[in-house]
Design an enzyme around this catalytic site. Structure first.
Site: not given
Length: 209
Positions: A166, A173
């Site tokens: 991912n 993030y």
């Protein structure tokens, strides 16, 4: 509707003969309606359990996991998230218009502890947003609210797991200021194995731990 809701308060500030002015009604109604739609986030309640389970199923599909591996039930979620002993907390983002409120995702978190830092750690276990609402700032709502919770509980850090495929999530993030921790590998012991060891009192001598 919004004008009628505000009217009692307006009585204190505006002369009655002006309250029914078409111009005033237009200004107030256009201003309030222009503030919608909005996105907001709130704590989950027991009434949210069915939608939480639905989002967990959607998350399993997104993470390319078999839905059959999802064993949690509404009863489990109600007991462990909203019972006398609360094992997790949940936040629900919503899409709000003038006539409807739609839950559009969820995040589940709980607290662990850092023995090295002597502080609590907030662990995010699940985070999911419905596909049609992604890219609209909902993840930022999650981030800000979770950080507020962590700060209020004097946490040393926030942590979560990410699938190695991912990259889109990694990019988001890292933009937030998080970092990967490559020196750690997640180890798990499944329930059938832990039950086997729990019933075994023999001492193993094949380790230096």
């Amino acid at each position: 509707m919004m004008f009628n809701f505000l009217k009692p308060s307006l009585n204190r500030w505006i002369r009655p003969k002006y309250l029914n002015s078409p111009w005033l009604r237009h200004c107030l109604c256009s201003r309030t309606s222009s503030s919608y739609p909005v996105y907001r986030i709130r704590k989950a309640t027991p009434n949210d359990v069915p939608v939480i389970l639905k989002f967990l199923t959607d998350l399993a599909v997104f993470e390319k996991q078999p839905v059959s591996s999802l064993r949690v039930s509404e009863k489990d979620l109600l007991r462990d998230g909203f019972g006398d002993r609360q094992y997790f907390h949940c936040l629900i983002p919503e899409y709000v218009t003038t006539d409807k409120v739609i839950p559009i995702g969820f995040t589940i978190y709980y607290f662990t502890y850092s023995t090295w830092k002597g502080r609590r750690v907030l662990h995010v276990d699940d985070l999911y947003v419905e596909p049609e609402y992604r890219g609209k700032g909902v993840a930022t709502l999650f981030k800000n609210e979770i950080c507020k919770v962590a700060a209020a509980n004097d946490c040393h850090r926030i942590q979560w797991l990410v699938f190695d495929w991912n990259e889109e999530a990694f990019a988001m993030y890292e933009k937030w200021g998080s970092k990967r921790v490559p020196e750690y590998v997640v180890c798990e012991m499944p329930r059938e194995t832990l039950l086997k060891h729990a019933s075994n009192d023999d001492l193993d001598d094949d380790t230096n731990v």
